[in-house]
Enzyme design. Structure first.
Site, PDB file in Angstrom:
ATOM      1  N   THR A   1       0.876  -1.176   0.000  1.00  0.00           N
ATOM      2  CA  THR A   1       0.000   0.000   0.000  1.00  0.00           C
ATOM      3  C   THR A   1       0.915   1.229   0.000  1.00  0.00           C
ATOM      4  O   THR A   1       1.046   1.900   1.011  1.00  0.00           O
ATOM      5  CB  THR A   1      -0.922   0.029   1.237  1.00  0.00           C
ATOM      6  OG1 THR A   1      -0.127  -0.197   2.418  1.00  0.00           O
ATOM      7  CG2 THR A   1      -1.984  -1.038   1.158  1.00  0.00           C
TER       8      THR A   1
ATOM      9  N   CYS B   1       7.665   1.551   5.365  1.00  0.00           N
ATOM     10  CA  CYS B   1       6.523   1.627   6.289  1.00  0.00           C
ATOM     11  C   CYS B   1       6.377   2.960   7.000  1.00  0.00           C
ATOM     12  O   CYS B   1       5.438   3.704   6.736  1.00  0.00           O
ATOM     13  CB  CYS B   1       6.603   0.502   7.316  1.00  0.00           C
ATOM     14  SG  CYS B   1       6.415  -1.112   6.565  1.00  0.00           S
TER      15      CYS B   1
HETATM   16  C1  UDX Z   1       8.724  -0.808  10.967  1.00  0.00           C
HETATM   17  C2  UDX Z   1       8.102  -1.249  12.294  1.00  0.00           C
HETATM   18  O1  UDX Z   1       9.120  -1.391  13.285  1.00  0.00           O
HETATM   19  C3  UDX Z   1       7.358  -2.539  12.110  1.00  0.00           C
HETATM   20  O2  UDX Z   1       6.744  -2.930  13.319  1.00  0.00           O
HETATM   21  C4  UDX Z   1       6.318  -2.361  11.028  1.00  0.00           C
HETATM   22  O3  UDX Z   1       5.644  -3.556  10.795  1.00  0.00           O
HETATM   23  C5  UDX Z   1       6.970  -1.872   9.741  1.00  0.00           C
HETATM   24  O4  UDX Z   1       7.718  -0.690   9.984  1.00  0.00           O
HETATM   25  P1  UDX Z   1      10.891  -1.504   9.592  1.00  0.00           P
HETATM   26  O5  UDX Z   1      10.464  -0.503   8.578  1.00  0.00           O
HETATM   27  O6  UDX Z   1      11.388  -2.830   9.147  1.00  0.00           O
HETATM   28  O7  UDX Z   1       9.695  -1.780  10.603  1.00  0.00           O
HETATM   29  O8  UDX Z   1      12.100  -0.849  10.396  1.00  0.00           O
HETATM   30  P2  UDX Z   1      12.402  -0.330  11.872  1.00  0.00           P
HETATM   31  O9  UDX Z   1      13.348  -1.245  12.519  1.00  0.00           O
HETATM   32  O10 UDX Z   1      11.188   0.045  12.593  1.00  0.00           O
HETATM   33  O11 UDX Z   1      13.219   1.002  11.508  1.00  0.00           O
HETATM   34  C6  UDX Z   1      12.614   2.048  10.783  1.00  0.00           C
HETATM   35  C7  UDX Z   1      13.585   3.175  10.562  1.00  0.00           C
HETATM   36  O12 UDX Z   1      13.830   3.877  11.760  1.00  0.00           O
HETATM   37  C8  UDX Z   1      14.946   2.765  10.021  1.00  0.00           C
HETATM   38  O13 UDX Z   1      15.300   3.667   8.986  1.00  0.00           O
HETATM   39  C9  UDX Z   1      15.847   2.915  11.209  1.00  0.00           C
HETATM   40  O14 UDX Z   1      17.171   3.218  10.828  1.00  0.00           O
HETATM   41  C10 UDX Z   1      15.216   4.076  11.949  1.00  0.00           C
HETATM   42  N1  UDX Z   1      15.486   4.095  13.389  1.00  0.00           N
HETATM   43  C11 UDX Z   1      15.059   3.073  14.187  1.00  0.00           C
HETATM   44  C12 UDX Z   1      16.126   5.187  13.962  1.00  0.00           C
HETATM   45  O15 UDX Z   1      16.518   6.130  13.271  1.00  0.00           O
HETATM   46  N2  UDX Z   1      16.342   5.201  15.324  1.00  0.00           N
HETATM   47  C13 UDX Z   1      15.951   4.199  16.127  1.00  0.00           C
HETATM   48  O16 UDX Z   1      16.173   4.297  17.350  1.00  0.00           O
HETATM   49  C14 UDX Z   1      15.284   3.098  15.551  1.00  0.00           C
END
Ligand code: UDX
Length: 437
Positions: free
Chosen positions: A85, A264
């Site tokens: 989506t 996401c």
């Molecule tokens: C996310 C959600 O965590 C998950 O539950 C949902 O189903 C989909 O979206 P994801 O996109 O795989 O998952 O990555 P995630 O680990 O959440 O990280 C997202 C972004 O945030 C990354 O770019 C990461 O680098 C950044 N991030 C994460 C930070 O900048 N700081 C943090 O402390 C944690």
């Protein structure tokens, strides 16, 4: 159970393989022939730790098959909708074309009593609308919404051992039947004591977008504090440790740096705002506009800091970019802060030499004008500045002395706050980071 998984991307391919691993008989369906061919040959069409092994195991059992033909779904009992989506072009709202097409096409083939289970992240109200569509095509079929919370890089683990299950169910007998089907699909997880929230469609849809909005807010909160730290000489990493000891706050998702990206969080908070606007509740979510803005500001700040460590000009400077994926252990570059910064550096006159353990093929397709090198030392060789943008393990482990031997100028930007500033400075580097002195 006999189940199909419609849409075999990051979410669906993992879900299909995991369901087969748990003992179900699974058919994965996707319109992309190349993807289906790869999966049928036991190859993962993208990088996800543990998935190739799982595909091999599951295919060997004969319980996991793939097809591009929706008609093959006809004699299955439960159907997971796992298509994308994405954000609509030029708008904040989610593009529901793929979900609508998948459910419409599937509905034509549903057998009596089948259960359609939505997994894709959708705007609140979608499930109720799709339920009508399903009922119109097959009155004895049911629709449930079962949001997925998996993180890329941990997708297999998160699918096999979710931290919670959420069912959005219709009322009455239909709800009882849909719940029975879902309970059967998730027998193993439920047996392990996984918490279950069984609720209505709207709550289930909102659980998912609220969770992502909260995570995005947490990251932008610490990145906003990082901006204040930059203005005062304070250190956001120590600050995060200190506030994180408060169990009400918690240290997780408080890593300041380049901010969030991926398929996401960015598009989900935008779609959430757009949907709230349609519902007349836009005021409730205006703070998410700020969450988005803080997040994007970090990218320009990283470009400015790179210019700063290069004595005020990027023009003609060779910059080694370490990391292109939106996060480590993934080859996903959707809305990747790292790739965005790499592109901006190049656009502002730097000669970018970029590397990443897994994301180079995807990055090259989007930014063919960048130069890519497979090996880290080759990317770093002769650089005037090194910028670490995705915290892959091998970049965190870089040795300041050995790296110093390769470069032309010892200047480094730690875009993810994962290096030891003291060690790098002691080795003669000009070290800068986001939110740190
Ligand atoms: C996310 C959600 O965590 C998950 O539950 C949902 O189903 C989909 O979206 P994801 O996109 O795989 O998952 O990555 P995630 O680990 O959440 O990280 C997202 C972004 O945030 C990354 O770019 C990461 O680098 C950044 N991030 C994460 C930070 O900048 N700081 C943090 O402390 C944690």
């Amino acid at each position: 159970m006999r189940i199909t998984v419609i849409g075999c991307g990051y979410l669906g391919a993992v879900h299909a393989a995991c369901m087969a691993q748990l003992g179900h008989e699974v058919l994965g369906i996707d319109v992309d022939q190349a993807k289906i061919d790869a999966l049928a040959a036991g190859q993962a069409p993208f990088y996800e730790p543990g998935l190739p092994e799982l595909l091999a195991e599951a295919s060997a059992t004969g319980r996991l098959r793939f097809s591009t033909d929706m008609a093959d779904a006809a004699d299955y009992d439960a159907h997971f909708i796992a298509v994308g989506t994405p954000q609509k072009k030029g708008e904040n709202a989610a593009d529901l074309r793929f979900v609508d097409a998948a459910v419409t096409e599937l509905a034509r083939h549903l057998k009596p009593g089948a259960v359609v289970i939505g997994k894709s992240t959708v705007p609140v109200g979608t499930a109720r609308r799709l339920a009508e569509l399903v009922k119109a095509a097959q009155p004895s079929a049911e629709l449930a919404w079962n949001p997925e919370f998996l993180r890329e890089g941990f997708a297999v683990e998160d699918t096999l051992r979710p931290d919670r299950l959420v069912y959005g169910l219709p009322t009455g007998d239909g709800g009882i039947k849909a719940k029975q089907t879902l309970d059967e699909v998730y027998t193993v997880a439920l047996g392990n004591g996984t918490p279950l929230v069984a609720t209505d469609y709207e709550t289930a849809e909102l659980v998912k977008v609220s969770a992502n909005a909260f995570l995005a807010t947490k990251i932008s909160f610490i990145n906003a504090i990082a901006e204040v730290c930059e203005a005062t000489g304070a250190d956001v990493t120590q600050l995060a440790d200190a506030i994180g000891f408060d169990t009400r706050i918690g240290r997780r998702f408080l890593n300041a740096g380049l901010g969030f990206g991926g398929g996401c969080l960015p598009k989900d908070i935008r779609a959430f705002m757009a949907r709230a606007g349609e519902l007349g509740a836009d005021q409730a979510l205006t703070f998410l506009r700020e969450v988005d803005a803080i997040n994007l500001r970090r990218r320009s700040r990283a470009v400015d800091l790179t210019r700063e460590i290069l004595d005020g000009s990027l023009a003609g400077k060779r910059v080694a970019v370490l990391g292109l994926a939106f996060k480590p252990d993934s080859d996903d570059i959707r809305d990747s802060p790292a790739l965005d910064v790499a592109g901006q550096l190049q656009m502002q006159g730097a000669e970018v030499i970029a590397t990443d353990p897994k994301a180079i093929p995807n990055a090259r397709r989007q930014y063919p004008e960048l130069t890519f090198m497979e090996s880290t030392p080759a990317a770093i060789a002769g650089a005037d500045a090194v910028v670490l943008l995705t915290e892959w393990k091998e970049y965190r482990a870089l040795d300041p002395a050995a790296t110093g031997e390769l470069v032309r100028g010892k200047a480094i930007l730690d875009g993810r706050n994962v290096l030891d500033p003291a060690a790098w400075r002691a080795a003669g580097w000009r070290y800068r980071a986001l939110g740190r002195p």
